[in-house]
Each structure stands twice: as C-alpha cells, then as structure tokens.
Design a protein around this motif. Structure first.
Motif, PDB file in Angstrom:
ATOM      1  N   ILE A 218       0.830  -1.213   0.000  1.00 40.36           N
ATOM      2  CA  ILE A 218       0.000   0.000   0.000  1.00 40.36           C
ATOM      3  C   ILE A 218       0.859   1.254   0.000  1.00 40.36           C
ATOM      4  O   ILE A 218       0.610   2.195  -0.764  1.00 40.36           O
ATOM      5  CB  ILE A 218      -0.962  -0.007   1.214  1.00 40.36           C
ATOM      6  N   THR A 219       1.871   1.287   0.861  1.00 40.19           N
ATOM      7  CA  THR A 219       2.691   2.496   0.986  1.00 40.19           C
ATOM      8  C   THR A 219       3.616   2.702  -0.215  1.00 40.19           C
ATOM      9  O   THR A 219       3.931   3.832  -0.575  1.00 40.19           O
ATOM     10  CB  THR A 219       3.539   2.450   2.270  1.00 40.19           C
ATOM     11  N   ILE A 297      -2.377  -4.657  16.124  1.00 43.52           N
ATOM     12  CA  ILE A 297      -3.001  -3.319  16.153  1.00 43.52           C
ATOM     13  C   ILE A 297      -2.078  -2.308  16.832  1.00 43.52           C
ATOM     14  O   ILE A 297      -1.942  -1.164  16.382  1.00 43.52           O
ATOM     15  CB  ILE A 297      -4.370  -3.384  16.874  1.00 43.52           C
ATOM     16  N   ILE A 298      -1.422  -2.726  17.918  1.00 42.73           N
ATOM     17  CA  ILE A 298      -0.524  -1.826  18.655  1.00 42.73           C
ATOM     18  C   ILE A 298       0.622  -1.330  17.769  1.00 42.73           C
ATOM     19  O   ILE A 298       0.999  -0.155  17.819  1.00 42.73           O
ATOM     20  CB  ILE A 298       0.025  -2.526  19.917  1.00 42.73           C
ATOM     21  N   VAL A 299       1.176  -2.236  16.947  1.00 42.24           N
ATOM     22  CA  VAL A 299       2.343  -1.852  16.137  1.00 42.24           C
ATOM     23  C   VAL A 299       1.954  -1.400  14.731  1.00 42.24           C
ATOM     24  O   VAL A 299       2.835  -0.949  13.983  1.00 42.24           O
ATOM     25  CB  VAL A 299       3.356  -3.016  16.039  1.00 42.24           C
ATOM     26  N   ALA A 300       0.684  -1.499  14.372  1.00 36.91           N
ATOM     27  CA  ALA A 300       0.270  -1.219  12.994  1.00 36.91           C
ATOM     28  C   ALA A 300       0.605   0.204  12.564  1.00 36.91           C
ATOM     29  O   ALA A 300       1.174   0.429  11.483  1.00 36.91           O
ATOM     30  CB  ALA A 300      -1.221  -1.488  12.829  1.00 36.91           C
ATOM     31  N   LEU A 305       3.965   3.903   9.322  1.00 34.73           N
ATOM     32  CA  LEU A 305       4.779   5.111   9.158  1.00 34.73           C
ATOM     33  C   LEU A 305       6.194   4.766   8.696  1.00 34.73           C
ATOM     34  O   LEU A 305       6.781   5.481   7.875  1.00 34.73           O
ATOM     35  CB  LEU A 305       4.816   5.901  10.464  1.00 34.73           C
ATOM     36  N   PHE A 306       6.740   3.679   9.234  1.00 34.55           N
ATOM     37  CA  PHE A 306       8.062   3.234   8.784  1.00 34.55           C
ATOM     38  C   PHE A 306       8.031   2.903   7.293  1.00 34.55           C
ATOM     39  O   PHE A 306       8.922   3.305   6.540  1.00 34.55           O
ATOM     40  CB  PHE A 306       8.508   2.014   9.590  1.00 34.55           C
ATOM     41  N   PHE A 307       7.013   2.151   6.886  1.00 39.58           N
ATOM     42  CA  PHE A 307       6.883   1.797   5.472  1.00 39.58           C
ATOM     43  C   PHE A 307       6.693   3.045   4.607  1.00 39.58           C
ATOM     44  O   PHE A 307       7.234   3.135   3.493  1.00 39.58           O
ATOM     45  CB  PHE A 307       5.698   0.854   5.268  1.00 39.58           C
ATOM     46  N   LYS A 308       5.917   3.999   5.116  1.00 31.42           N
ATOM     47  CA  LYS A 308       5.653   5.221   4.358  1.00 31.42           C
ATOM     48  C   LYS A 308       6.941   6.014   4.142  1.00 31.42           C
ATOM     49  O   LYS A 308       7.207   6.514   3.042  1.00 31.42           O
ATOM     50  CB  LYS A 308       4.620   6.071   5.117  1.00 31.42           C
ATOM     51  N   VAL A 396      16.509   0.532   3.609  1.00 33.78           N
ATOM     52  CA  VAL A 396      15.919  -0.804   3.776  1.00 33.78           C
ATOM     53  C   VAL A 396      15.627  -1.080   5.252  1.00 33.78           C
ATOM     54  O   VAL A 396      14.719  -1.861   5.587  1.00 33.78           O
ATOM     55  CB  VAL A 396      16.866  -1.873   3.174  1.00 33.78           C
ATOM     56  N   GLN A 397      16.377  -0.425   6.155  1.00 34.12           N
ATOM     57  CA  GLN A 397      16.107  -0.551   7.595  1.00 34.12           C
ATOM     58  C   GLN A 397      14.643  -0.290   7.912  1.00 34.12           C
ATOM     59  O   GLN A 397      14.039  -0.973   8.745  1.00 34.12           O
ATOM     60  CB  GLN A 397      16.955   0.455   8.382  1.00 34.12           C
ATOM     61  N   LEU A 398      14.071   0.712   7.255  1.00 35.26           N
ATOM     62  CA  LEU A 398      12.698   1.130   7.546  1.00 35.26           C
ATOM     63  C   LEU A 398      11.675   0.085   7.108  1.00 35.26           C
ATOM     64  O   LEU A 398      10.551   0.075   7.613  1.00 35.26           O
ATOM     65  CB  LEU A 398      12.394   2.460   6.857  1.00 35.26           C
ATOM     66  N   ALA A 399      12.048  -0.767   6.178  1.00 31.98           N
ATOM     67  CA  ALA A 399      11.132  -1.817   5.723  1.00 31.98           C
ATOM     68  C   ALA A 399      11.351  -3.135   6.456  1.00 31.98           C
ATOM     69  O   ALA A 399      10.392  -3.833   6.798  1.00 31.98           O
ATOM     70  CB  ALA A 399      11.276  -2.025   4.213  1.00 31.98           C
ATOM     71  N   LEU A 400      12.615  -3.477   6.694  1.00 33.04           N
ATOM     72  CA  LEU A 400      12.902  -4.769   7.330  1.00 33.04           C
ATOM     73  C   LEU A 400      12.347  -4.845   8.751  1.00 33.04           C
ATOM     74  O   LEU A 400      11.830  -5.885   9.157  1.00 33.04           O
ATOM     75  CB  LEU A 400      14.409  -5.022   7.357  1.00 33.04           C
TER      76      LEU A 400
END
Length: 497
Positions: A218-219, A297-300, A305-308, A396-400
């Motif tokens: 999605i992001t 839900i807590i980490v969603a 935001l990390f993925f974005k 890649v840190q933000l996705a992994l």
C-alpha cells in the motif's frame, strides 16, 4: 615505460595495500563495522560450506519427516489428487501443493528418497543460498556489526541441525520468502509477489508476514497496484492448486490450510509448562489469537509510518540517482583526462641512465654539504575530485524492521512451536535485538538464551518459560523504541513548522 618505473609502481601498490588492509584498525572494522559485512559475506559462506559438509560427514542423520514426505509425494505421483488420501508414516499431508511439487522433484533426484546423503547436500545449498540472501539484506542496512552475525550463525547448533540433518520443508519455505523479500527491496514487485505466494504454497506459516507485506504494498505502490499484486498472489495459488481444486477442492483446502489443526504436546518448545488439557483447549487458542490481533493493532500505526518513510526515500532515490550518475560520469572523465596528462608528462620527463647517474651524484653532494635533513621543497598535488556516493539502500532498515517485527509477533503468539519452526524467525533475531536500546551485552544474552531454549530436547518447563521471557523482553524493547522514534520524528516536524 622504463622497468624501474614499473617496479616503483608495483612497490607503491603493495605498500598501499599493506597500509589499507594489514592494519589493526582494518581488522577491528571487520569485526565491529556494519559496512564491512558485505566484504565478509563470502568468507562467511565459505566457512559455513566447510562446516556443513563436516556436519554431514561426521554427524549421523536423524530421520523424522523425510520418509513421510517421500510417501506423500509417491501417492501424488501415482495419481492421487484427494488430499485426504495423501498420507505418510507421521500422518496426513498438511502442506499446500507447491510443497508436493518441490519434494516430488527431490523424490526423483534422490532416487525415490533413498539417497539421503545427496538430499543433505542439496539442503546445504539451500542453507547457503538463504544465508547469502539474509546477508545481502543486512549489508544494505549497515546496522548490524559483523561479529553479531558471525556469533549467531556459527554457534547455532539447532539451525545447522534443521538444515543438514533433518530435511524439513520449513527451510525451503523460508528460502522462497527471502527471495521474495530481496526482490521487494529491489523494487521488483511482480516477481517478488510470485515468490511470496510460492513460499505460502510450501508452508502456511509464511502468512505471518502477510500484514507487513500488505502495508508495504500500500505504501509503496498505492491501492490500485496493491490489488494487482494481491491478484498475482491469488492467481499463483490457483495455478499451483489447480489439479486439486478441480478434483477435490474441499479436501485440498481443509488439508493444506487447516487453521484449526491440533499440535502434539510432546513436540512443543514454548508451552511445555502447560498440561496437555490446557495446551489443547480451544479457549486457550482463541486467547492467543486475540493477543496476536491486539499486538498487530498496537504496532500497525508505527509500522505503517516506517513503510511510508521507506517509500518516500525510495522516491527520492529514483529522482536523485540519474543526477548523481551524471555527476559521477563527469568526475570520471575529469580524472581520466588528468591521468592521461600526467602519464604524458611523465613520459616526456623520463631521464636517461646517464642523467639519473648525474642526479644521484648531485644529490649525494648536496647531502654531504648541507646534511641529511636538508630536503627539497615538495609540491602539493591537486587532489582528484571524489565520486558522489549516497547509500540509498540503507533505507531498507525502515522496511525490514516492521516485516521482521510482525512475523515475530506471530511467533510469540503461536499455539505451539516445534523445533523446525526456529527457522521462521532465527535470521531476523540479530536485527530485532539490535534495534532495541538494551545494552550490547544484554542483547547478546537474549540471543544466546533463545538459542539455549531451542537446544533443549525435550523442552522443559524452565526452557519454555525462559523462551517466553526472552520473547516478551525483546518485543517490549522493540515496541518501546519504535514508538520513541515516531515521537522524536513528530517533535522534529513540529519544530520545523
């Protein structure tokens, strides 16, 4: 070019090599500097190849599921498409259809499963390929010190056992997942989606990554392209499952995607401290499912935001890379021109042996007159311009992190963990632990404690409780840090506005 000049250049290169690589600082960097992991990758792989071959040669193979896998494949190859009729010594077939295709290939290659030694060497190749894929991702992040990877990989008795001595299907499924993950990080979405779906087609546990992959779609791609990628995943499942879906669809779906399957208490690693009645209780399973959903839900939001931010950085990369490449081409042309000019000048100024003899005599006379400390003034050469380098792949840190975290939550909330399930999250543990703010020694203690728990056979009350404690401590550290980073980012945005 004169021979003396060639010798001088060769000597200069050797000296430069020694100054650069044969130093204590360089050795330290190989141990502690994350950006040196790519340099060490092939040394690690070579050492692992030797170690795994030694294990196969010296350690006796232990039969657990290989014969059962071969029996299930034999039934399929004999024309049975009813999943309820495909069985082995350990029970009915409970894996999706791509598992059958992969192990049917192994059935033929290993002479109907009789050549176990060859199968072990094939699994060594699977192990090395997967390790290379993991190290490739870690090298991009430049986050984990090499010594952490080396300690984790080389000291894991359980992981080497799972690959080289057990021949489970979990490593094959995880291999396909890491192929997909590398493709996603390289922005090859369609091929990545195919590989991800094939991984699910080997074993259903890969679906633990699904919430993270959905957010990544999605992001990075938007909603329309996300639907396209999900359609590709679904199409792959329909294609590989077609022979069974067109004949015995209910039996196939129930057999390969049975979410209500009861695990045997005797094999559990994480719930040994529960009695069998509680372990098999449906309400207990429902409670774990609810906990799983709550944690997701807590980490969603922070994961999203990390993925974005990952997607934004990739967009910037696409914009800046052509400009950087053009600048570097200009710099390379300038350096080439300077080198040609310098070479031409050197050739013009090359002296004859007689001239060199006169210069040596003149220099000796000057030293005798003024002393050894007298030196000719040195001209300062103009430094060559440096190429522009921006390590975009570090994003890649933000996705992994969210991908590994969401899978880790699934492992923490699993109804039961069997010994081969360690592969589900083993390679992500160094990354997850190094994201926390715990002291380095405590991070290493967590990693070794988890390894200790997985090496207890059979599991004990203590090992099961300790495993849960390590999981919860690690999970708490990750969630606390991820929310802290989001909070700091918001503060920076407020100050800028």
């Amino acid at each position: 070019m004169a021979p003396t000049k060639k010798k001088a250049e060769k000597k200069g290169k050797i000296q430069e090599f020694c100054r650069k690589y044969l130093t204590v600082d360089f050795v330290k960097s190989l141990i502690f500097s994350p950006d040196k992991l790519s340099f060490l990758t092939y040394f690690i792989l070579f050492a692992e190849l030797a170690l795994n071959i030694l294990i196969v040669v010296k350690v006796k193979y232990t039969e657990i599921d290989w014969i059962a896998y071969m029996q299930e494949c034999e039934g399929f190859l004999n024309g049975t498409l009813d999943y309820s009729q495909l069985k082995g010594d350990t029970g009915p077939l409970v894996y999706p259809s791509f598992f059958l295709y992969i192990y049917s290939l192994l059935y033929f290659v290993t002479s109907r499963g009789s050549n176990v030694k060859l199968a072990q060497y094939i699994f060594i190749a699977i192990y090395l390929l997967q390790l290379w894929l993991v190290l490739r991702l870690y090298s991009k992040t430049r986050k984990i010190p090499p010594y952490v990877i080396i300690l984790s990989v080389f000291t894991s008795y359980r992981v080497h056992s799972i690959y080289s001595l057990r021949l489970f299907n979990d490593p094959v499924a995880i291999l396909f997942f890491y192929i997909a993950l590398n493709l996603f990080m390289d922005r090859k979405w369609t091929v990545g989606s195919i590989m991800f779906s094939l991984a699910v087609g080997i074993k259903m546990n890969i679906l633990l990554f699904a919430p993270a992959i959905l957010m990544l779609y999605i992001t990075s791609l938007g909603y329309i392209n996300t639907i396209i990628q999900l359609s590709i995943c679904a199409a792959v499942q329909l294609i590989i499952g077609a022979p069974f879906l067109m004949t015995y669809p209910v039996e196939y779906i129930k057999g390969s995607f049975d979410l209500g399957r009861i695990f045997e208490h005797k094999w559990t690693v994480n719930y040994r401290f529960l009695d069998r009645e509680m372990f098999e209780n449906r309400m207990f399973h429902l409670g774990l499912l609810v906990l799983h959903i709550i944690l997701i839900i807590i980490v969603a939001k922070p994961c999203y935001l990390f993925f974005k931010n990952y997607a934004r950085l990739r967009t910037l990369q696409a914009q800046f890379e052509p400009q950087i490449a053009a600048e570097n081409r200009e710099i390379e042309d300038l350096v080439r021109k300077k080198m040609r000019k310098a070479t031409k000048k050197a050739d013009e100024e090359e002296i004859t042996p007689e001239q060199k003899k006169f210069m040596d005599s003149f220099e000796k006379g000057m030293k005798n007159q003024f002393g050894d400390k007298q030196q000719m003034p040195q001209t300062k050469e103009e430094e060559d311009p440096q190429k522009i380098e921006i390590h975009f792949d570090q994003c890649v840190q933000l996705a992994l992190l969210p991908i590994f975290l969401i899978n880790f939550i699934g492992v923490v909330c699993s109804r039961s963990l069997h010994y081969q399930f360690y592969i589900w999250y083993f390679h992500s543990l160094p990354y997850l632990s190094w994201f926390t703010e715990y002291h380095t020694s405590f991070k290493i203690l967590i990693l070794f404690s988890i390894e200790f728990c997985w090496n207890q056979y059979p599991s004990t009350n203590f090992s099961s409780i300790l495993l849960h404690a390590c999981h919860l401590i690690l999970l708490f550290g990750i969630i606390r840090k991820i929310y802290k980073e989001i909070g700091l980012a918001r503060q920076v945005i407020k100050k800028e506005n």
